[in-house]
Design a protein around this motif. Structure first.
Motif, PDB file in Angstrom:
ATOM      1  N   TYR A  42      -1.608  -8.776  -6.044  1.00  0.00           N
ATOM      2  CA  TYR A  42      -2.865  -9.126  -6.355  1.00  0.00           C
ATOM      3  C   TYR A  42      -3.402  -8.390  -7.854  1.00  0.00           C
ATOM      4  CZ  TYR A  42      -2.581 -11.313  -1.790  1.00  0.00           C
ATOM      5  OH  TYR A  42      -2.126 -12.099  -0.641  1.00  0.00           O
ATOM      6  N   PHE A  43      -2.590  -7.332  -7.907  1.00  0.00           N
ATOM      7  CA  PHE A  43      -2.797  -6.510  -8.893  1.00  0.00           C
ATOM      8  C   PHE A  43      -2.061  -6.512 -10.292  1.00  0.00           C
ATOM      9  CE2 PHE A  43      -4.700  -5.081  -5.015  1.00  0.00           C
ATOM     10  CZ  PHE A  43      -6.030  -4.917  -5.405  1.00  0.00           C
ATOM     11  N   HIS A  64     -10.389   0.654  -9.417  1.00  0.00           N
ATOM     12  CA  HIS A  64     -10.708  -0.444  -8.430  1.00  0.00           C
ATOM     13  C   HIS A  64     -10.852   0.260  -6.908  1.00  0.00           C
ATOM     14  CE1 HIS A  64     -11.068  -4.465  -6.892  1.00  0.00           C
ATOM     15  NE2 HIS A  64     -10.230  -4.331  -6.061  1.00  0.00           N
ATOM     16  N   LEU A  92     -15.246 -15.141  -3.232  1.00  0.00           N
ATOM     17  CA  LEU A  92     -14.190 -14.577  -4.461  1.00  0.00           C
ATOM     18  C   LEU A  92     -12.914 -14.112  -3.957  1.00  0.00           C
ATOM     19  CD1 LEU A  92     -14.562 -13.285  -7.427  1.00  0.00           C
ATOM     20  CD2 LEU A  92     -14.383 -11.100  -6.151  1.00  0.00           C
ATOM     21  N   HIS A  93     -12.771 -13.620  -3.007  1.00  0.00           N
ATOM     22  CA  HIS A  93     -11.576 -13.064  -2.304  1.00  0.00           C
ATOM     23  C   HIS A  93     -10.582 -14.308  -2.158  1.00  0.00           C
ATOM     24  CE1 HIS A  93     -12.894  -9.000  -2.712  1.00  0.00           C
ATOM     25  NE2 HIS A  93     -11.844  -8.596  -2.596  1.00  0.00           N
ATOM     26  N   LEU A  97      -9.424 -15.249  -5.841  1.00  0.00           N
ATOM     27  CA  LEU A  97      -8.227 -14.204  -5.776  1.00  0.00           C
ATOM     28  C   LEU A  97      -7.212 -14.504  -4.981  1.00  0.00           C
ATOM     29  CD1 LEU A  97     -10.511 -10.989  -5.807  1.00  0.00           C
ATOM     30  CD2 LEU A  97      -9.433 -11.912  -7.732  1.00  0.00           C
ATOM     31  N   VAL A  99      -6.589 -13.727  -2.093  1.00  0.00           N
ATOM     32  CA  VAL A  99      -6.102 -12.589  -0.874  1.00  0.00           C
ATOM     33  C   VAL A  99      -5.907 -13.114   0.406  1.00  0.00           C
ATOM     34  CG1 VAL A  99      -6.540 -10.312  -0.268  1.00  0.00           C
ATOM     35  CG2 VAL A  99      -6.963 -10.889  -2.691  1.00  0.00           C
ATOM     36  N   ASN A 103      -5.026  -8.654   4.950  1.00  0.00           N
ATOM     37  CA  ASN A 103      -4.627  -7.527   4.077  1.00  0.00           C
ATOM     38  C   ASN A 103      -6.126  -6.702   4.179  1.00  0.00           C
ATOM     39  OD1 ASN A 103      -2.270  -7.898   2.873  1.00  0.00           O
ATOM     40  ND2 ASN A 103      -3.069  -9.370   1.518  1.00  0.00           N
ATOM     41  N   PHE A 104      -7.083  -7.095   4.436  1.00  0.00           N
ATOM     42  CA  PHE A 104      -8.580  -6.647   4.443  1.00  0.00           C
ATOM     43  C   PHE A 104      -8.194  -5.550   5.813  1.00  0.00           C
ATOM     44  CE2 PHE A 104     -10.462 -10.724   3.356  1.00  0.00           C
ATOM     45  CZ  PHE A 104     -10.623 -10.285   1.956  1.00  0.00           C
ATOM     46  N   LEU A 107      -6.037  -2.598   4.223  1.00  0.00           N
ATOM     47  CA  LEU A 107      -7.093  -1.587   3.753  1.00  0.00           C
ATOM     48  C   LEU A 107      -7.884  -0.711   4.341  1.00  0.00           C
ATOM     49  CD1 LEU A 107      -7.324  -0.580   0.750  1.00  0.00           C
ATOM     50  CD2 LEU A 107      -8.912  -2.368   0.351  1.00  0.00           C
ATOM     51  N   LEU A 142     -15.634 -10.563   5.550  1.00  0.00           N
ATOM     52  CA  LEU A 142     -14.733 -10.732   4.215  1.00  0.00           C
ATOM     53  C   LEU A 142     -13.850 -12.156   4.445  1.00  0.00           C
ATOM     54  CD1 LEU A 142     -13.880  -7.196   3.059  1.00  0.00           C
ATOM     55  CD2 LEU A 142     -15.493  -9.068   1.689  1.00  0.00           C
TER      56      LEU A 142
END
Ligand code: HEM
Length: 147
Positions: A42-43, A64, A92-93, A97, A99, A103-104, A107, A142
């Motif tokens: 994603y980056f 970030h 947004l995610h 994005l 995502v 993955n939340f 992290l 999220l």
């Protein structure tokens, strides 16, 4: 609706009040990108992520990491309304994005590890349980707008 005891509220507020965002944010995001390399996808626009050294010295990643922690601030300030607080960020995610919401959790686990290392003996089992509860609510919020 998630219920919080006064003690839980105090624990979460204390953790964030005493947190060095510039240190912890980059460390948590770097750890995630290194330990779970698929999260790097994603980056792609962030520059060199070639190896752990590159990730840890990448200024875009560091910035970030700080942004993510400021994102968590919103939940700390709205503990009774985390779901609504993150509605937009979830869209947004998800929609922009793309995502993967799994993955939340990854992290948030990396963040827990970095904070545990920082707090040392102050990271008691009670503190750990409260922090994990807080992050679980964040992760759920999220992931809310995914369908
Ligand atoms: C952007 C928070 C997890 C990938 C953002 C932004 C915030 C944020 C506040 C900036 C939004 C804006 O510009 O309006 C969070 C929080 C997370 C989380 C609180 C969980 C604790 C993740 C994960 C990934 C991810 C796990 C991918 C593995 C991204 C990307 C952007 C972004 C790619 C856009 C970055 C850019 O182009 O500047 N996130 N995020 N986020 N997030 Fe997350």
């Amino acid at each position: 609706m998630v219920e919080w005891t006064e003690q839980e509220r105090t624990t979460i507020t204390n953790i964030f009040t005493n947190l060095n965002y510039e240190d912890v944010g980059p460390k948590a995001l770097c750890r995630c990108l290194i330990v779970y390399p698929w999260t790097q996808r994603y980056f792609g626009a962030f520059g060199n992520l070639y190896n752990a050294e590159a990730i840890m010295s990448n200024p875009n990643i560091a910035a970030h990491g700080i942004t993510v922690l400021h994102g968590l601030d919103r939940a700390v300030k709205n503990m009774d309304n985390i779901k609504a607080t993150y509605a937009e960020l979830s869209v947004l995610h998800s929609e922009k994005l793309h995502v993967d919401p799994d993955n939340f959790k990854l992290l948030s686990d990396c963040l827990t590890i970095v904070i545990a290392a920082k707090l040392g003996k102050d990271f008691t089992p009670e503190t750990q349980a409260t922090f994990q509860k807080f992050l679980a609510v964040v992760v759920s919020a999220l992931g809310r707008q995914y369908h």
